[in-house]
Design an enzyme around this catalytic site. Structure first.
Site, PDB file in Angstrom:
ATOM      1  N   LYS A  68       0.846  -1.198   0.000  1.00 52.89           N
ATOM      2  CA  LYS A  68       0.000   0.000   0.000  1.00 52.89           C
ATOM      3  C   LYS A  68       0.876   1.241   0.000  1.00 52.89           C
ATOM      4  CE  LYS A  68      -3.958   1.939   2.576  1.00 52.89           C
ATOM      5  NZ  LYS A  68      -4.848   1.741   3.736  1.00 52.89           N
ATOM      6  N   SER A 143      -9.687   1.657   2.858  1.00 48.87           N
ATOM      7  CA  SER A 143      -8.833   2.408   1.957  1.00 48.87           C
ATOM      8  C   SER A 143      -7.774   1.566   1.242  1.00 48.87           C
ATOM      9  CB  SER A 143      -8.124   3.522   2.748  1.00 48.87           C
ATOM     10  OG  SER A 143      -7.293   2.960   3.759  1.00 48.87           O
ATOM     11  N   SER A 167      -9.959  -0.723   7.099  1.00 50.98           N
ATOM     12  CA  SER A 167      -9.399  -0.521   5.765  1.00 50.98           C
ATOM     13  C   SER A 167      -8.656  -1.710   5.176  1.00 50.98           C
ATOM     14  CB  SER A 167      -8.472   0.701   5.760  1.00 50.98           C
ATOM     15  OG  SER A 167      -9.229   1.883   5.857  1.00 50.98           O
TER      16      SER A 167
END
EC number: 6.3.5.7
Length: 476
Positions: A68, A143, A167
């Site tokens: 990420k 996210s 997330s």
């Protein structure tokens, strides 16, 4: 090479010399080049070789992974999904990256995310939304949606995400993969671009539970660079996966299946309810003792979260001022204008919204009414879980109230978007470990549903054991 590889597949294939580490890395790099344009799962790809490999006989050696884009990899750009960091180059490795490098992991690239991890759909990314590999008109969740989409589309073997209010788990649910949020303090946050420091936690997104245990073995442990990490022996999380779960006490919170009076439209969709209840029945068949429990303060979790989290956001994002690093406005004539213009130009709508909410909650005259009260209710939420774990070993329920929604469906209604995290947020507030595993498809939409398992602090072993045996039973 057409197989949807797991970590175990890669490890065994390398050992048998069926392929080399270079060949498997090239396979995934080529696949990303062909398929990423339609998904937008990756923001950038990496082509350097891992030079830190130290651990002999590592189960992760040669395994290609996605990271990420809010975790620092030395010498690479880390945007956190924001224009304000579009050209920021990391000066060091995050602790989890250092651990993975030493284990021999090869990094494929950095994945898309909601800006500064603020969102539940990756629609808040400054670089465009990521699409769900199972339905390109739908969101992958957020996210960490880029990481979940990359795993689901087999554009990597595993990925790392971060979880502040769901997330990792919510995108895992939407994309039909496994996502684990470890106990707060189990994994170092050093080198993670901070959103909400008392809630953020790094964890793996994988194709099965066994792979999750393998990654967790590597990334856990106390870190001198993160004072919130705990001095605790890290067990081998794969060791007891086959140990019987017969007699294990499983709690089902009644609040997760009933909406407060007058707010039924916010509750669980019928198809998610059916899928989750089917999985609870499977646990019963495995010999678990199922009982209803109560988490009475659950209904306040979202309100508490959206006071504490923006308050910490307003503090953490103050560092992006156009002076030290990140975007610096060229239109400014005074120092104050540099601050104002750099932040106005660099931040998107959602970070601005949360900075304003947090600044208001912390302002003179409102601190006691909002932030202090929210922290007191947070303690009550934690106490609810403590009481529940005095009676049960694990808690189960849905990961998200619905299946994946269409891109644009909720982007104009922030409150509706925030409700996507209604079942995941309490876990972060209490600092507990939780995992989302796929539990079939919705009877109406045919879209993937996630099943959430929650354990007591630092009891990831039990969490993974239950998830592993449930996964295996339903595969067979």
């Amino acid at each position: 090479m057409t197989k949807n590889y797991t970590i175990k597949d890669i490890s065994e294939g390398l050992a048998k010399k069926e392929f080399s580490a270079e060949e498997i890395l090239s396979h995934y790099s080529n696949k990303i080049g062909l398929e990423n344009k339609k998904l937008n799962a990756y923001l950038s790809t990496l082509d350097f070789q891992n030079s830190k490999f130290k651990i002999q006989n590592s189960s992760l050696a040669g395994v290609p992974a996605a990271i990420k884009d809010n975790m620092l990899i030395d010498g690479t750009v880390a945007t956190a999904g924001s224009k304000i960091l579009e050209n920021y180059t990391s000066a060091y490795d995050a602790t989890v990256i250092d651990k993975l490098k030493k284990a021999g992991v090869q990094f494929l690239g950095k994945t898309n995310m909601d800006e500064f991890a603020m969102g539940s759909s990756v629609e808040n990314s400054a670089f465009g939304p990521t699409k769900n590999p199972h339905d390109l008109e739908r969101v992958p969740g957020g996210s960490s949606g880029g990481s979940a989409a990359a795993v689901a589309a087999d554009l990597c073997v595993f990925a790392l995400g971060s979880d502040t209010g769901g997330s990792i788990r919510q995108p895992a649910s939407f994309c039909g993969v496994v996502g684990l949020k470890p106990t707060y303090g189990r994994v170092s946050r050093h080198g993670l671009i901070a959103m909400s420091s008392s809630l953020d936690q790094i964890g793996p997104i994988t194709k099965n539970v066994y792979d999750t245990a393998l990654v967790l073995n590597t990334i856990c442990g106390q870190d001198k660079f993160d004072s919130t990490t705990v001095s605790r022996e890290v067990p081998d999380f794969t060791k007891n996966l086959d140990k019987s779960i017969k007699g294990l006490r499983v709690g089902v919170p009644k609040e997760y299946f009933t909406a407060p009076t007058g707010r039924q439209d916010e509750g669980l969709s019928s198809e998610v309810r059916i899928s989750v209840q089917n999985y609870i029945s499977e646990l019963e068949k495995l010999g678990c003792e199922i009982s209803e429990i109560s988490l009475p303060h659950s209904e306040y979790a979202l309100a508490v979260y959206y006071i504490i989290m923006p308050s910490e956001v307003s503090s953490n994002l103050a560092r992006f001022d156009g002076i030290r690093y990140g975007h610096s406005s060229q239109k400014s004539k005074t120092l104050l204008e540099v601050y104002e213009n750099s932040r106005s130009e660099g931040f998107g709508a959602e970070p601005k919204r949360r900075i304003m909410l947090g600044t208001f909650a912390l302002s003179s005259g409102y601190y006691d009414a909002y932030y202090l009260k929210a922290q007191k209710v947070r303690s009550l939420i934690k106490k609810d879980f403590d009481n529940a774990f005095g009676k049960v070993d694990i808690i189960v329920g849905p990961t998200a109230p619905t299946t994946a929604f269409k891109i644009g469906e909720k982007s104009g209604d922030p409150l509706s978007m925030y409700l996507s995290d209604i079942y995941t947020v309490p876990v972060n507030l209490a600092g507990l470990p939780a995992i989302s595993i796929p539990c079939g498809k919705g009877s109406e939409s045919g879209l993937l549903v996630g099943f959430q398992i929650i354990a007591n602090s630092f009891d990831e072993e039990t969490l993974l054991r239950v998830a592993y045996q449930l996964e295996n039973k339903l595969k067979s």
